[in-house]
Design a protein around this motif. Structure first.
Motif, PDB file in Angstrom:
ATOM      1  N   SER A 182      64.107  40.333  38.381  1.00 34.54           N
ATOM      2  CA  SER A 182      65.048  40.664  39.436  1.00 34.54           C
ATOM      3  C   SER A 182      64.912  39.634  40.525  1.00 34.54           C
ATOM      4  O   SER A 182      63.848  39.408  41.058  1.00 34.54           O
ATOM      5  CB  SER A 182      64.767  42.043  40.003  1.00 34.54           C
TER       6      SER A 182
ATOM      7  N   ARG B 142      65.790  51.704  39.249  1.00 36.80           N
ATOM      8  CA  ARG B 142      66.609  51.058  38.235  1.00 36.80           C
ATOM      9  C   ARG B 142      66.327  51.644  36.851  1.00 36.80           C
ATOM     10  O   ARG B 142      65.743  51.002  35.997  1.00 36.80           O
ATOM     11  CB  ARG B 142      66.353  49.553  38.246  1.00 36.80           C
TER      12      ARG B 142
ATOM     13  N   CYS C 103      66.731  49.994  33.231  1.00 41.14           N
ATOM     14  CA  CYS C 103      65.819  49.107  32.526  1.00 41.14           C
ATOM     15  C   CYS C 103      65.369  49.741  31.218  1.00 41.14           C
ATOM     16  O   CYS C 103      65.018  49.060  30.278  1.00 41.14           O
ATOM     17  CB  CYS C 103      64.596  48.797  33.384  1.00 41.14           C
TER      18      CYS C 103
ATOM     19  N   PRO D  66      72.086  48.871  28.216  1.00 39.60           N
ATOM     20  CA  PRO D  66      73.252  48.793  29.100  1.00 39.60           C
ATOM     21  C   PRO D  66      74.551  49.015  28.317  1.00 39.60           C
ATOM     22  O   PRO D  66      74.653  48.618  27.168  1.00 39.60           O
ATOM     23  CB  PRO D  66      73.192  47.382  29.654  1.00 39.60           C
TER      24      PRO D  66
ATOM     25  N   SER E  21      76.360  49.808  37.880  1.00 44.29           N
ATOM     26  CA  SER E  21      75.471  50.035  36.730  1.00 44.29           C
ATOM     27  C   SER E  21      75.178  48.717  36.025  1.00 44.29           C
ATOM     28  O   SER E  21      75.915  47.746  36.160  1.00 44.29           O
ATOM     29  CB  SER E  21      76.125  50.943  35.690  1.00 44.29           C
ATOM     30  N   GLU E  22      74.118  48.772  35.224  1.00 48.18           N
ATOM     31  CA  GLU E  22      73.830  47.592  34.418  1.00 48.18           C
ATOM     32  C   GLU E  22      74.691  47.638  33.165  1.00 48.18           C
ATOM     33  O   GLU E  22      74.785  48.681  32.499  1.00 48.18           O
ATOM     34  CB  GLU E  22      72.367  47.530  34.019  1.00 48.18           C
TER      35      GLU E  22
ATOM     36  N   LYS F 257      73.834  40.254  30.513  1.00 51.18           N
ATOM     37  CA  LYS F 257      73.482  41.558  31.091  1.00 51.18           C
ATOM     38  C   LYS F 257      73.407  41.401  32.598  1.00 51.18           C
ATOM     39  O   LYS F 257      72.907  40.388  33.098  1.00 51.18           O
ATOM     40  CB  LYS F 257      72.110  41.991  30.588  1.00 51.18           C
ATOM     41  N   GLY F 258      73.855  42.430  33.285  1.00 50.49           N
ATOM     42  CA  GLY F 258      73.780  42.373  34.739  1.00 50.49           C
ATOM     43  C   GLY F 258      74.405  43.597  35.347  1.00 50.49           C
ATOM     44  O   GLY F 258      74.735  44.564  34.649  1.00 50.49           O
ATOM     45  N   VAL F 259      74.581  43.536  36.671  1.00 47.68           N
ATOM     46  CA  VAL F 259      75.114  44.698  37.387  1.00 47.68           C
ATOM     47  C   VAL F 259      76.504  44.351  37.922  1.00 47.68           C
ATOM     48  O   VAL F 259      76.698  43.302  38.532  1.00 47.68           O
ATOM     49  CB  VAL F 259      74.176  45.085  38.548  1.00 47.68           C
TER      50      VAL F 259
ATOM     51  N   GLU G 189      71.512  39.124  35.094  1.00 49.45           N
ATOM     52  CA  GLU G 189      70.050  39.098  35.006  1.00 49.45           C
ATOM     53  C   GLU G 189      69.587  38.349  33.780  1.00 49.45           C
ATOM     54  O   GLU G 189      68.475  37.871  33.702  1.00 49.45           O
ATOM     55  CB  GLU G 189      69.536  40.534  34.880  1.00 49.45           C
TER      56      GLU G 189
END
Ligand code: 4AD
Length: 487
Positions: free
Chosen positions: A16, A29, A32, A36, A52-53, A105-107, A123
């Motif tokens: 992060s 979080r 994790c 996702p 959200s992720e 992947k990410g938010v 991320e």
């Protein structure tokens, strides 16, 4: 360059880099621990799963690396717009290039940029498939000419305009099916392989098995068989019991033409209506179909259509709006010939009564009618195939046939009332020595014959017309024409 590509690490991730207090990270979080959600770019652009992720999969449309930040645009074909990915420059990777396939992947977050409401803060960026930008034929942010793009039938869907075209084609297909469903037509799967030549023009591809059979003379179907030029005759069979039917499928013509409006394989929409006495019943369906499909495409694919109307064929939107505004004109072939003969244009082909209308004539007539679609009805009897209904007029003998001519394309639809009278049809088939071949067709007139008629609309020409695309090869995923069958 290539060895650098191979050597590079494929996945780069950051635990992060953002502003989560480190002590809170695991409680704050929970994503994790769970996989996702996979989100399509079109969904992400509407802000689903905000905060959200998520995982995004697609192809890189651009990469911009700054000292600390990295901006990537990813597109998965679900919309014209790409999703902006924001990341720390630590996530940059030499493999992250225009055209490469990625999983990120990410938010999902609100974006500070007004033009882009949401963006993904990455991320982890995984390169799924590399793409060497030097060897890749398309270059970032470059608008390639249609002639250039056409050379890469296996890669051209990677361009913005071609992927837009594929979405428009799909939406137009759905719109056509919707129109017929809403109007009570039943879809019929007419055969691709047939033993008849509906149009009688002899432009057929014959179908044979490739493996020679033991007998040497073996013919797979025991009769000569061909790829269909039209589903009309099969629709007519079914219209003897189901009064409104249509078909929408591939049709084939062995026309040795290199023109901008002919293909050897094209899609045709065909409808057949029983208990139909007048050409106007047919022109109404053709016009309604055109309007309804076009309105649906313009609303449902607004961004994709805009891409064409703004960048590929500027100004064409006004032409389409004008087509939709006014009722289509109807003129007879006789009137059309008079218009052509009165004109001062130096036509290459004859404008004598009895001659077929050529592209130059069609263009002139469309222009003469204010650059609007125009129906031309009642063609000379001898120009039309055996099934066209005899108007029994004199001295200029005509058939109840109609073509729809549209700006930029010429003939978009062809149709007719069908000869339902057994004696007249028999005489015409006998004159052509076809009464045995079409004995089954004569049966349709022996048992419960009704006045009926129908038409066919070339789907690729329809797309050319609404998008303003000059060459028919640019509106079909895999064009087939004489001397070309790539892929
Ligand atoms: O005018 P056509 O030949 O009509 C028929 O086949 C009728 N049997 C249809 C029917 O009444 N059910 O073809 C219909 C339309 C044309 O107006 C044109 O738009 C398109 O099909 N078309 C082609 N499109 C692309 N490439 C070609 N080689 C085409 N030939 C016809």
């Amino acid at each position: 360059m290539i060895s650098m590509f191979r050597a590079a690490i494929k996945t780069i991730s950051l635990g992060s880099r953002r502003s989560f207090p480190s002590g809170l990270r695991s409680e704050a979080r929970p994503f994790c621990r769970k996989t996702p959600t996979k989100v399509r770019v079109s969904e992400a652009l509407t802000g689903v799963e905000l905060g959200s992720e998520v995982t995004i999969q697609g192809w890189v449309r651009s990469v911009r690396s700054q000292k600390e930040n990295l901006f990537v645009h990813v597109n998965d074909g679900s919309s014209l717009q790409s999703l902006q990915i924001f990341a720390s420059s630590d996530l940059n990777n030499p493999l992250l290039t225009f055209g490469s396939a990625v999983e990120i992947k990410g938010v999902l977050k609100k974006s500070p940029h007004p033009k882009q409401p949401f963006e993904l803060e990455a991320e982890e960026i995984k390169i799924v498939g590399e793409c060497n930008p030097v060897a890749f034929p398309f270059k970032v942010k470059k608008r390639h000419s249609p002639e250039y793009v056409r050379q890469f039938p296996h890669l051209r869907c990677r361009t913005n305009s071609f992927s837009s075209l594929m979405r428009i084609r799909s939406e137009a297909t759905a719109a056509i099916h919707s129109y017929f469903k809403e109007h009570g037509f039943v879809q019929i799967h007419t055969p691709v392989i047939t033993s008849n030549d509906c149009e009688g023009a002899g432009e057929l591809f014959q179908v044979e098995a490739t493996c020679p059979q033991d007998s040497g003379e073996f013919n797979f179907f025991s009769v000569p068989a061909y790829l269909t030029v039209s589903g009309q005759l099969h629709l007519e069979v079914i219209s003897g019991a189901l009064s409104r039917v249509y078909t929408f499928g591939p049709t084939f013509r062995a026309e040795n033409s290199q023109s901008r409006r002919h293909l050897a394989e094209f899609y045709m929409v065909e409808a057949e209506l029983s208990f139909t006495q007048s050409i106007e019943d047919l022109t109404k369906v053709m016009e309604d179909l055109f309007r309804s499909a076009t309105e649906q495409v313009l609303t449902q694919c607004a961004e994709d259509v805009d891409l064409f109307h703004k960048h590929v064929t500027p100004g064409h939107r006004e032409a389409v709006d004008a087509m939709l505004k006014r009722k289509f004109t109807i003129i007879s072939y006789n009137e059309a010939v008079e218009v052509l003969q009165r004109s001062t244009e130096a036509f290459v082909f004859s404008t004598e009564w009895g001659c077929d209308l050529q592209t130059e004539h069609e263009k002139y007539l469309v222009k003469h009618c204010g650059n609007q679609p125009v129906f031309v009805t009642d063609y000379p009897y001898d120009l039309k195939p055996f099934y066209a209904r005899d108007n029994q007029d004199h001295p200029r003998h005509t058939a109840a046939a109609v073509d729809l001519l549209v700006p930029g394309v010429g003939e978009l639809c062809g149709g007719s009332l069908r000869e339902e009278r057994l004696d007249l049809l028999t005489a015409r088939l006998e004159a052509a020595d076809l009464e045995d071949t079409y004995s089954w067709y004569l049966d349709l007139r022996r048992f419960g014959s009704v006045p009926h008629g129908g038409f066919g609309m070339g789907f690729e020409r329809y797309l050319q017309c609404i998008l303003g695309i000059d060459n028919i090869k640019d509106v079909v995923p895999f064009p087939r024409f004489s001397h070309s069958c790539l892929l």
